[in-house]
Design an enzyme around this catalytic site. Structure first.
Site, short mmCIF file in Angstrom:
data_model
loop_
_atom_site.label_atom_id
_atom_site.label_comp_id
_atom_site.label_asym_id
_atom_site.label_seq_id
_atom_site.Cartn_x
_atom_site.Cartn_y
_atom_site.Cartn_z
N SER A 53 30.73 17.11 -71.41
CA SER A 53 29.94 17.19 -72.45
C SER A 53 29.95 18.19 -73.15
O SER A 53 29.66 18.51 -74.04
CB SER A 53 28.46 16.11 -72.00
N GLY B 124 17.90 22.47 -64.33
CA GLY B 124 18.60 21.97 -66.03
C GLY B 124 16.56 21.72 -66.24
O GLY B 124 15.83 21.38 -67.10
N ASP C 190 21.79 14.43 -68.42
CA ASP C 190 23.16 13.73 -67.35
C ASP C 190 22.49 14.40 -65.54
O ASP C 190 23.33 15.08 -65.00
CB ASP C 190 23.98 13.85 -67.99
N HIS D 259 21.99 19.30 -67.13
CA HIS D 259 23.06 18.69 -66.21
C HIS D 259 24.33 19.26 -67.16
O HIS D 259 25.15 18.46 -66.82
CB HIS D 259 22.17 18.19 -65.21
N HIS E 178 30.12 9.61 -73.18
CA HIS E 178 30.67 10.52 -74.20
C HIS E 178 30.68 10.17 -75.91
O HIS E 178 30.54 10.68 -76.75
CB HIS E 178 31.63 11.57 -73.57
C1 LIG Z 1 26.52 13.87 -64.33
S1 LIG Z 1 27.71 15.76 -63.64
C2 LIG Z 1 27.15 16.35 -65.41
C3 LIG Z 1 28.40 15.87 -66.33
C4 LIG Z 1 28.36 16.55 -67.74
N1 LIG Z 1 27.37 16.48 -68.13
C5 LIG Z 1 29.63 15.43 -68.08
O1 LIG Z 1 28.70 14.77 -68.93
O2 LIG Z 1 30.26 15.97 -68.25
C6 LIG Z 1 25.69 16.38 -62.99
C7 LIG Z 1 25.31 18.12 -62.92
O3 LIG Z 1 23.98 18.57 -62.35
C8 LIG Z 1 24.76 19.41 -62.03
N2 LIG Z 1 23.30 19.44 -61.11
C9 LIG Z 1 23.01 18.82 -60.08
N3 LIG Z 1 20.77 19.30 -60.71
C10 LIG Z 1 20.48 19.72 -61.01
C11 LIG Z 1 19.83 20.94 -61.86
N4 LIG Z 1 18.31 20.26 -61.16
N5 LIG Z 1 20.10 21.49 -62.93
C12 LIG Z 1 21.39 21.76 -63.79
N6 LIG Z 1 22.30 21.08 -62.85
C13 LIG Z 1 22.01 20.19 -62.25
C14 LIG Z 1 25.48 19.35 -60.19
O4 LIG Z 1 26.00 20.14 -60.10
C15 LIG Z 1 26.18 18.47 -61.54
O5 LIG Z 1 28.03 18.75 -61.66
#
Ligand SMILES: C[S@@+](CC[C@H](N)C(=O)[O-])C[C@H]1O[C@@H](n2cnc3c(N)ncnc32)[C@H](O)[C@@H]1O
Length: 272
Positions: free
Chosen positions: A91, A135, A155, A41, A18
């Site tokens: 994020s 995503g 992410d 994500h 971040h």
């Molecule tokens: C590391 S976290 C994201 C954190 C966020 N980007 C942040 O920095 O606050 C990853 C997220 O991706 C989601 N996720 C997993 N596979 C995904 C996909 N194929 N498409 C979208 N989201 C997905 C998960 O549910 C999780 O909430």
């Protein structure tokens, strides 16, 4: 889908991702023309650090918990945007805080509960679109942006095998579809071998202008632990390498416990 970011929000990896993300967004906002951000994500968008999930791991205590009260550069901007003790923005909230009226944000989140939280957070917000969709697929479907400038944050949770290969392929695809996009792609550093293979794949991918910023809290030799993390940046703004170095050095000074092998690097993988 087992991964839930609520267990990890505000940990050292979030601080690193971040703080660097904010510096990339500040650079985009330096020009008046509008930009868009795609957060592939996105997670839940905001976290309560007194929740049972956050308490169970306590990871935030070795992350944002050590940074509150910092008012000097280069971390002051990030710490101020991270908000008061007890909460942590994901994020999407950080990006939203830096949008001007001419900018917009698209978020993708597949977990139904986190997608619902995101929707609730941005329900009344015309500058933010929330998609409960894949995503990886959105990298194709939602790019290039009509604004012709912007940032894609990738992410993924890295809970499935092959995520490094998938990430490298996605970086190549996006560079081909939307050459002007700044890409910021997070990856874990548990041990060195997968990271080396990822860097090698990128060096031979044909994608230009790639920088890897990495921070590790101990020698990355235990594949079961998150020893460090990296942010791969494609099309970094002017002076990003110097800015990122300052941020990583300051973060390590606060978050490192002096374990053997701790360190950081900003590595140019491919020239412009
Ligand atoms: C590391 S976290 C994201 C954190 C966020 N980007 C942040 O920095 O606050 C990853 C997220 O991706 C989601 N996720 C997993 N596979 C995904 C996909 N194929 N498409 C979208 N989201 C997905 C998960 O549910 C999780 O909430």
């Amino acid at each position: 889908m087992n991964y839930r970011h609520a267990f990890h929000a505000g940990n050292f990896a979030d601080c690193m991702k971040h703080a660097l993300l904010i510096s990339l967004l500040r650079a985009l906002a330096a020009k008046p023309k509008g930009f868009a951000v795609l957060d592939t994500h996105a997670g839940a968008g905001a976290y309560d650090l007194s929740s049972a999930e956050a308490a169970r791991t306590g990871e935030w205590r070795r992350g944002i918990g050590r940074l509150h009260g910092i008012t000097e550069a280069p971390l002051a901007d990030y710490v101020a945007l991270a908000g008061p003790t007890g909460q942590y923005p994901g994020s999407p909230s950080l990006v939203r805080a830096l949008l001007r009226p001419q900018d917009r944000l698209m978020c993708c989140e597949l977990h139904p509960a986190d997608a619902a939280s995101l929707r609730a957070l941005f329900r009344q917000d015309p500058q933010v679109a929330v998609h409960a969709r894949d995503g990886w697929e959105a990298v194709k479907a939602l790019t290039p942006f009509p604004e012709k400038r912007g940032l894609v944050l990738i992410d993924p949770p890295f809970e499935e095998p092959g995520e490094f290969e998938r990430l490298a392929a996605s970086i190549g695809l996006l560079a081909h579809r939307f050459r002007a996009a700044v890409q910021a792609c997070w990856y874990p550093i548990k041990h060195r071998a997968p990271v080396r293979a990822f860097h090698d794949a990128l060096r031979t991918s044909g994608v230009r202008d790639l920088v890897a910023a990495e921070l590790w809290l101990r020698e990355p030799t235990d594949p079961q632990r998150l020893n460090g993390c990296g942010l791969l940046v494609a099309n970094p703004p002017w002076r990003f390498e110097a800015t990122a170095s300052d941020i990583l050095a300051a973060l390590l000074a606060q978050l490192g416990d002096g374990e053997p092998g701790q360190g950081w690097t900003v590595l140019r993988l491919v020239e412009e």
